[in-house]
Write a protein that holds these residues in place. Structure first.
Motif, short mmCIF file in Angstrom:
data_model
loop_
_atom_site.label_atom_id
_atom_site.label_comp_id
_atom_site.label_asym_id
_atom_site.label_seq_id
_atom_site.Cartn_x
_atom_site.Cartn_y
_atom_site.Cartn_z
N LEU A 247 0.88 -1.17 0.00
CA LEU A 247 0.00 0.00 0.00
C LEU A 247 0.91 1.22 0.00
O LEU A 247 1.60 1.49 0.99
CB LEU A 247 -0.89 0.01 1.24
N LYS A 294 -0.51 -6.59 4.52
CA LYS A 294 0.11 -5.76 3.48
C LYS A 294 1.18 -4.86 4.08
O LYS A 294 1.15 -4.55 5.27
CB LYS A 294 -0.95 -4.93 2.75
N GLN A 295 2.12 -4.46 3.22
CA GLN A 295 3.24 -3.63 3.63
C GLN A 295 2.90 -2.16 3.41
O GLN A 295 2.49 -1.76 2.31
CB GLN A 295 4.50 -3.99 2.85
N LEU A 296 3.08 -1.34 4.44
CA LEU A 296 2.87 0.10 4.31
C LEU A 296 4.16 0.76 3.83
O LEU A 296 5.22 0.59 4.45
CB LEU A 296 2.44 0.70 5.64
N ALA A 457 -4.54 -2.53 5.26
CA ALA A 457 -3.39 -3.43 5.46
C ALA A 457 -3.75 -4.66 6.27
O ALA A 457 -3.15 -5.73 6.10
CB ALA A 457 -2.25 -2.68 6.14
#
Length: 669
Positions: A247, A294-296, A457
């Protein structure tokens, strides 16, 4: 008789001579003292010469020499008999330049322009934007480029002017007013007040009038700088696990203005930048971010006001898998959320924001749902968020355009404080300053983004209210960032900035600047502007995992490959932390640095943005400045010369007559 006349003249001259200097003799003890008495330096912000592949824009002296012109007020512009320095108030400035564009006879009589600042003028002006009605329309991912996102845009900053233009500072305006008042008291018919402009551009002197020629002759440098990206939590590059979808949240750090060093861009785009930094800060206190699905990733681009230099170069570096983007893969970018202008979202106590999207993908719809849920989780904030009007041609000017051009199917959203047209009536103007934004609107935008990102996320359909309630934006931090990045007091000398870096200037300016040396993923910090250095340190700190037993500083460097040294400028020691935070060069994708020279690459027909890229450069110069002083009129000089010649002839005749008389007298004797 003649001797008596000459004696009388000599006595009068010798009596008058000391009286001329007696009042100044005690204060003038050196040549600099004499110069300070004769000349008054005036502080101001210049409009400078910028170039592209097809020509130039901005301002410059017309030739190789300084410009000296009598000072005339704008109301007397129709009476000009010679090129003059026009002193114009800020509210009349747009009118003057409209007349200059429409009337060549007036343009030919402009020797220079001095613009007087006006305090609190924003409330009296209907608006002033020197940018176009559709800024950077050539990069839009749709065909309706005649749409007016910026209805009050005049476009004057995109034209070329063969005369110098300066916006006076408050102190410069005071100096000029005192000079004019002092000379009014001593007004003489044979003197005039003049301004001397030193705005000689190297590109004008050398005759290099476009980017390609000036880069070859080294009379200019490419616009650009360094963007910054960071991940929360840090990315474990050595991990064998399947990397997570990304993201990507983005904002811009650069603005533009008619006047180079007066580019604050408070609403557009710095309010979005501050909201991003505040959102990162809020999320950094949340536990378990490493367990999310999910990866920020957060990116702050520079050069976006000049052809989306930062975002385009970011994607180019991703394609090349360079060290600057180590740990990222563009195929993993699932959604791009951009925080645009959010500082004017407050209206009658309600914080209004609009979500601009392109396409109708499931990921985009999920983002809109998450935004709505984030709004509902903040009932006391009185926030309203709506989808932008379907009648809009597409997304407004934004970095998301770059990502859509690269991948039209990508999910993207831009959060703005406007729907169909900018509410910022000072877009890309020096008047877009601290007084043009509201901190509570920025806090609200940051809160929306932080909670939305957590929901997206986590991929949990129903995130608990208590979890969202724990994600809180620090309103004091937002106000502190606004004072640091949007004002000279305290400006970059604020405690927050000085905690990380040693700023080169107190007054912030968000002009992109130029690339000074070969681009690098580990650049020399002396070649990086204050603001990106601060952002790099701030994000490195907020997204980091501290190293155990880190008490020795990082003078000898950090041991781990994924460690970075922060705060080194501030205390000379620094601290090593585990953080995935990188600098990314930001400059045109059609430029290449080879053997110390910038070369222009041919356009690639498959790269629409590269084909449209003007390739902006900034002219070099030796010095820039203004000073004012009083000079005698040429007619008076001629009169003095004629009087001197007459006096010489008269003296010669008198001496000859006296000799003849004396000779006769002696013969009689």
């Amino acid at each position: 008789m003649a001797l008596n006349v000459l004696s009388l003249f000599f006595l009068l001259f010798t009596f008058h001579l000391p009286s001329c200097f007696s009042g100044q003799s005690s204060s003038m003890e050196s040549v600099p003292d004499l110069q300070n008495t004769m000349y008054a330096a005036v502080d101001g912000y210049p409009c400078v010469r910028l170039l592209n592949l097809s020509g130039s824009i901005g301002c410059s002296n017309p030739g190789r020499d300084k410009v000296v012109a009598p000072i005339v007020r704008f109301e007397n512009v129709d009476k000009l008999a010679e090129p003059s320095a026009i002193l114009v108030s800020l509210d009349e400035f747009p009118t003057l330049f409209t007349r200059i564009s429409d009337d060549s006879s007036i343009a030919s009589k402009v020797g220079g322009v001095l613009v007087e600042p006006r305090i609190d003028l924003q409330n009296n002006l209907k608006g002033f934007s020197p940018d176009q009605k559709f800024p950077q329309a050539q990069f839009a991912p749709y065909y309706n480029t005649s749409y007016e996102w910026n209805p009050i845009g005049s476009g004057i900053m995109w034209k070329s002017y063969g005369f110098p233009v300066f916006l006076l500072t408050e102190s410069g305006s005071k100096t000029l007013q005192e000079f004019v008042a002092k000379n009014e008291d001593k007004k003489k018919a044979y003197t005039s007040k003049v301004a001397e402009f030193d705005l000689v551009m190297q590109t004008v002197k050398s005759g290099t009038h476009d980017s390609e020629s000036c880069l070859k002759e080294a009379t200019c440098l490419p616009l650009g700088g360094y963007s910054v990206w960071s991940s929360l939590p840090p990315i474990n590059i050595s991990s064998l696990q399947q990397p997570k979808p990304i993201l990507l949240t983005v904002a811009s750090m650069d603005s533009a203005s008619f006047f180079r060093d007066k580019s604050l861009g408070a609403d557009s785009p710095i309010s979005g930048l501050i909201a991003l930094l505040a959102a990162v800060d809020a999320l950094s206190y949340v536990d378990g971010l490493g367990d999310l699905s999910k990866q920020l990733v957060f990116a702050v681009f520079t050069g976006e006001a000049w052809g989306y230099l930062g975002s385009r170069r970011f994607l180019e570096e991703l394609d090349m898998h360079s060290d600057a983007v180590r740990g990222l893969n563009h195929t993993l970018i699932e959604t791009v959320i951009e925080i645009g202008s959010v500082g004017k979202g407050l209206s009658q106590g309600v914080k209004n924001f609009f979500a601009h999207t392109e396409g109708d993908s499931s990921a985009t719809n999920q983002t809109l749902v998450a935004l709505k849920r984030a709004q509902e989780s903040l009932p006391s904030e009185n926030i309203k968020i709506a989808s932008a009007s379907a009648s809009n041609p597409g997304i407004p000017p934004s970095s998301l355009m770059t990502f859509l051009e690269k991948n039209p199917s990508i999910s993207g959203l831009v959060l703005e404080d406007f729907d169909s047209a900018f509410v910022n009536k000072f877009y890309h103007s020096h008047l877009d300053d601290l007084s043009n934004v509201n901190s509570s609107a920025v806090v609200a935008a940051a809160s929306l983004i932080a909670r939305t990102l957590y929901m997206l996320a986590s991929e949990i359909e129903d995130v608990q209210d208590s979890t969202l309630a724990s994600i809180n934006v620090n309103a004091s931090l937002v106000k502190q960032l606004m004072g640091c990045l949007l004002d000279c007091d305290p400006g970059l000398s604020c405690e927050l900035v000085k905690k990380y870096i040693s700023p080169m200037s107190s007054c912030p300016s968000h002009y992109v600047g130029v690339i000074l040396d070969e681009p690098s993923s580990t650049p020399f910090t002396g070649y990086i502007n204050d603001v990106p250095r601060f952002i790099w340190n701030f994000l490195s700190d907020r997204t980091s995992i501290p190293r155990e037993n880190n008490i020795s500083g990082c003078q000898q460097g950090c041991k781990g490959r994924d460690e970075v040294c922060i705060k080194a400028e501030a205390d000379g020691k620094g601290v090593c932390v585990l953080s995935t935070t990188r600098y990314v060069p930001a400059y045109s994708t059609r430029l290449k640095f080879e053997s110390g020279v910038w070369n222009v690459l041919p356009p690639n027909s498959s790269d629409k943005m590269g084909v449209a890229d003007p390739i902006w450069t900034e002219s070099n110069w030796n010095s820039i400045g203004i000073r004012v002083y009083t000079v005698q009129n040429a007619s008076y000089d001629r009169l003095v010369l004629l009087g001197g010649i007459t006096l010489t002839i008269f003296a010669y005749l008198a001496i000859a007559t006296a000799r003849a008389i004396l000779s006769k007298a002696m013969k009689r004797d």
